[in-house]
Design a protein around this motif. Structure first.
Motif, PDB file in Angstrom:
ATOM      1  N   SER A 127     -21.335 -70.304  63.774  1.00  0.00           N
ATOM      2  CA  SER A 127     -21.282 -70.592  65.201  1.00  0.00           C
ATOM      3  C   SER A 127     -20.773 -69.386  65.992  1.00  0.00           C
ATOM      4  O   SER A 127     -21.140 -69.199  67.135  1.00  0.00           O
ATOM      5  N   ALA A 128     -19.948 -68.561  65.397  1.00  0.00           N
ATOM      6  CA  ALA A 128     -19.440 -67.384  66.107  1.00  0.00           C
ATOM      7  C   ALA A 128     -20.451 -66.249  66.115  1.00  0.00           C
ATOM      8  O   ALA A 128     -20.432 -65.414  67.014  1.00  0.00           O
ATOM      9  N   ALA A 129     -21.358 -66.222  65.155  1.00  0.00           N
ATOM     10  CA  ALA A 129     -22.289 -65.104  65.045  1.00  0.00           C
ATOM     11  C   ALA A 129     -23.520 -65.266  65.926  1.00  0.00           C
ATOM     12  O   ALA A 129     -24.179 -64.287  66.243  1.00  0.00           O
ATOM     13  N   THR A 130     -23.884 -66.469  66.315  1.00  0.00           N
ATOM     14  CA  THR A 130     -25.094 -66.674  67.097  1.00  0.00           C
ATOM     15  C   THR A 130     -24.749 -67.243  68.467  1.00  0.00           C
ATOM     16  O   THR A 130     -23.783 -67.965  68.636  1.00  0.00           O
ATOM     17  N   ALA A 131     -25.567 -66.908  69.428  1.00  0.00           N
ATOM     18  CA  ALA A 131     -25.398 -67.427  70.784  1.00  0.00           C
ATOM     19  C   ALA A 131     -26.765 -67.902  71.282  1.00  0.00           C
ATOM     20  O   ALA A 131     -27.779 -67.266  71.040  1.00  0.00           O
ATOM     21  N   VAL A 132     -26.817 -69.003  71.987  1.00  0.00           N
ATOM     22  CA  VAL A 132     -28.065 -69.562  72.491  1.00  0.00           C
ATOM     23  C   VAL A 132     -28.349 -68.982  73.865  1.00  0.00           C
ATOM     24  O   VAL A 132     -27.481 -68.924  74.731  1.00  0.00           O
ATOM     25  N   ILE A 133     -29.581 -68.535  74.067  1.00  0.00           N
ATOM     26  CA  ILE A 133     -29.981 -67.934  75.336  1.00  0.00           C
ATOM     27  C   ILE A 133     -30.838 -68.933  76.103  1.00  0.00           C
ATOM     28  O   ILE A 133     -31.818 -69.469  75.576  1.00  0.00           O
ATOM     29  N   ASP A 134     -30.503 -69.197  77.376  1.00  0.00           N
ATOM     30  CA  ASP A 134     -31.285 -70.049  78.280  1.00  0.00           C
ATOM     31  C   ASP A 134     -31.509 -71.453  77.717  1.00  0.00           C
ATOM     32  O   ASP A 134     -32.574 -72.027  77.884  1.00  0.00           O
ATOM     33  N   ASP A 135     -30.554 -72.008  77.051  1.00  0.00           N
ATOM     34  CA  ASP A 135     -30.620 -73.357  76.482  1.00  0.00           C
ATOM     35  C   ASP A 135     -31.804 -73.555  75.560  1.00  0.00           C
ATOM     36  O   ASP A 135     -32.311 -74.665  75.404  1.00  0.00           O
ATOM     37  N   ASP A 136     -32.331 -72.514  74.986  1.00  0.00           N
ATOM     38  CA  ASP A 136     -33.449 -72.609  74.049  1.00  0.00           C
ATOM     39  C   ASP A 136     -32.889 -72.421  72.642  1.00  0.00           C
ATOM     40  O   ASP A 136     -32.441 -71.332  72.290  1.00  0.00           O
ATOM     41  N   PRO A 137     -32.909 -73.466  71.821  1.00  0.00           N
ATOM     42  CA  PRO A 137     -32.302 -73.340  70.492  1.00  0.00           C
ATOM     43  C   PRO A 137     -33.089 -72.438  69.548  1.00  0.00           C
ATOM     44  O   PRO A 137     -32.597 -72.040  68.516  1.00  0.00           O
ATOM     45  N   VAL A 138     -34.334 -72.087  69.903  1.00  0.00           N
ATOM     46  CA  VAL A 138     -35.136 -71.249  69.020  1.00  0.00           C
ATOM     47  C   VAL A 138     -34.766 -69.780  69.185  1.00  0.00           C
ATOM     48  O   VAL A 138     -34.713 -69.024  68.234  1.00  0.00           O
ATOM     49  N   VAL A 139     -34.498 -69.367  70.432  1.00  0.00           N
ATOM     50  CA  VAL A 139     -34.176 -67.981  70.713  1.00  0.00           C
ATOM     51  C   VAL A 139     -32.665 -67.796  70.520  1.00  0.00           C
ATOM     52  O   VAL A 139     -31.862 -68.406  71.210  1.00  0.00           O
ATOM     53  N   GLN A 140     -32.315 -66.942  69.589  1.00  0.00           N
ATOM     54  CA  GLN A 140     -30.910 -66.672  69.333  1.00  0.00           C
ATOM     55  C   GLN A 140     -30.720 -65.171  69.229  1.00  0.00           C
ATOM     56  O   GLN A 140     -31.642 -64.427  68.905  1.00  0.00           O
ATOM     57  N   ARG A 141     -29.525 -64.733  69.491  1.00  0.00           N
ATOM     58  CA  ARG A 141     -29.213 -63.329  69.355  1.00  0.00           C
ATOM     59  C   ARG A 141     -27.884 -63.184  68.639  1.00  0.00           C
ATOM     60  O   ARG A 141     -27.034 -64.069  68.666  1.00  0.00           O
ATOM     61  N   ARG A 142     -27.715 -62.061  68.014  1.00  0.00           N
ATOM     62  CA  ARG A 142     -26.458 -61.748  67.355  1.00  0.00           C
ATOM     63  C   ARG A 142     -25.759 -60.660  68.154  1.00  0.00           C
ATOM     64  O   ARG A 142     -26.381 -59.692  68.580  1.00  0.00           O
ATOM     65  N   VAL A 143     -24.491 -60.836  68.352  1.00  0.00           N
ATOM     66  CA  VAL A 143     -23.702 -59.904  69.143  1.00  0.00           C
ATOM     67  C   VAL A 143     -22.751 -59.181  68.204  1.00  0.00           C
ATOM     68  O   VAL A 143     -21.989 -59.809  67.466  1.00  0.00           O
ATOM     69  N   TYR A 144     -22.823 -57.858  68.232  1.00  0.00           N
ATOM     70  CA  TYR A 144     -21.935 -57.038  67.423  1.00  0.00           C
ATOM     71  C   TYR A 144     -21.055 -56.217  68.356  1.00  0.00           C
ATOM     72  O   TYR A 144     -21.532 -55.644  69.328  1.00  0.00           O
ATOM     73  N   GLU A 145     -19.801 -56.160  68.038  1.00  0.00           N
ATOM     74  CA  GLU A 145     -18.866 -55.422  68.871  1.00  0.00           C
ATOM     75  C   GLU A 145     -18.409 -54.184  68.120  1.00  0.00           C
ATOM     76  O   GLU A 145     -17.996 -54.276  66.960  1.00  0.00           O
ATOM     77  N   GLU A 146     -18.541 -53.058  68.781  1.00  0.00           N
ATOM     78  CA  GLU A 146     -18.093 -51.805  68.190  1.00  0.00           C
ATOM     79  C   GLU A 146     -16.944 -51.258  69.028  1.00  0.00           C
ATOM     80  O   GLU A 146     -16.998 -51.294  70.249  1.00  0.00           O
ATOM     81  N   ARG A 147     -15.943 -50.758  68.366  1.00  0.00           N
ATOM     82  CA  ARG A 147     -14.802 -50.188  69.065  1.00  0.00           C
ATOM     83  C   ARG A 147     -14.610 -48.751  68.596  1.00  0.00           C
ATOM     84  O   ARG A 147     -14.716 -48.455  67.412  1.00  0.00           O
ATOM     85  N   ARG A 148     -14.306 -47.919  69.568  1.00  0.00           N
ATOM     86  CA  ARG A 148     -14.004 -46.533  69.247  1.00  0.00           C
ATOM     87  C   ARG A 148     -12.605 -46.241  69.765  1.00  0.00           C
ATOM     88  O   ARG A 148     -12.291 -46.520  70.916  1.00  0.00           O
ATOM     89  N   TYR A 149     -11.819 -45.683  68.936  1.00  0.00           N
ATOM     90  CA  TYR A 149     -10.440 -45.352  69.307  1.00  0.00           C
ATOM     91  C   TYR A 149     -10.343 -43.854  69.526  1.00  0.00           C
ATOM     92  O   TYR A 149     -10.682 -43.047  68.646  1.00  0.00           O
ATOM     93  N   ASN A 150      -9.910 -43.467  70.684  1.00  0.00           N
ATOM     94  CA  ASN A 150      -9.798 -42.051  71.035  1.00  0.00           C
ATOM     95  C   ASN A 150      -8.350 -41.592  71.003  1.00  0.00           C
ATOM     96  O   ASN A 150      -7.869 -40.923  71.919  1.00  0.00           O
ATOM     97  N   ASP A 151      -7.658 -41.966  69.990  1.00  0.00           N
ATOM     98  CA  ASP A 151      -6.269 -41.540  69.848  1.00  0.00           C
ATOM     99  C   ASP A 151      -6.219 -40.091  69.408  1.00  0.00           C
ATOM    100  O   ASP A 151      -7.077 -39.615  68.655  1.00  0.00           O
ATOM    101  N   PRO A 152      -5.194 -39.373  69.827  1.00  0.00           N
ATOM    102  CA  PRO A 152      -5.060 -37.982  69.363  1.00  0.00           C
ATOM    103  C   PRO A 152      -4.688 -37.962  67.873  1.00  0.00           C
ATOM    104  O   PRO A 152      -4.072 -38.904  67.362  1.00  0.00           O
ATOM    105  N   PRO A 153      -5.094 -36.943  67.173  1.00  0.00           N
ATOM    106  CA  PRO A 153      -4.765 -36.867  65.735  1.00  0.00           C
ATOM    107  C   PRO A 153      -3.252 -36.740  65.516  1.00  0.00           C
ATOM    108  O   PRO A 153      -2.544 -36.130  66.311  1.00  0.00           O
TER     109      PRO A 153
END
Length: 89
Positions: free
Chosen positions: A61-87
């Motif tokens: 349930s966390a990996a898929t999201a329904v678009i426009d109330d259509d249960p056939v069309v689904q998408r997966r959302v991936y989150e990428e994070r970049r940390y710009n901390d100094p070395p």
């Protein structure tokens, strides 16, 4: 119905089977211990099965999201994070 309940039943059955030397007429403590161990094992397996189903349902349930109330069309959302901390020096 938890994993701890199954483990407790297995331990109680093992104690009655191998540690108790008590006899009652018409009542076998060893058989009761074996029955408790088998029941505890069944309880433990069922609890692990329910836990795996619950984790799979939450992950699906966390990996898929329904678009426009259509249960056939689904998408997966991936989150990428970049940390710009100094070395660290």
């Amino acid at each position: 119905m938890t994993i701890a309940g199954g483990i407790i039943l297995i331990m109680l059955g093992a104690i009655l089977t191998w540690a108790v030397e008590f006899d009652i007429a018409g009542f076998d403590i060893n058989v009761v211990g074996v029955i408790l161990m088998i029941g505890g094992l069944a309880w433990l397996l069922f609890a692990v099965y329910r836990l795996s189903l619950a984790r799979r349902a939450v992950a699906d349930s966390a990996a898929t999201a329904v678009i426009d109330d259509d249960p056939v069309v689904q998408r997966r959302v991936y989150e990428e994070r970049r940390y710009n901390d100094p070395p660290v020096v």
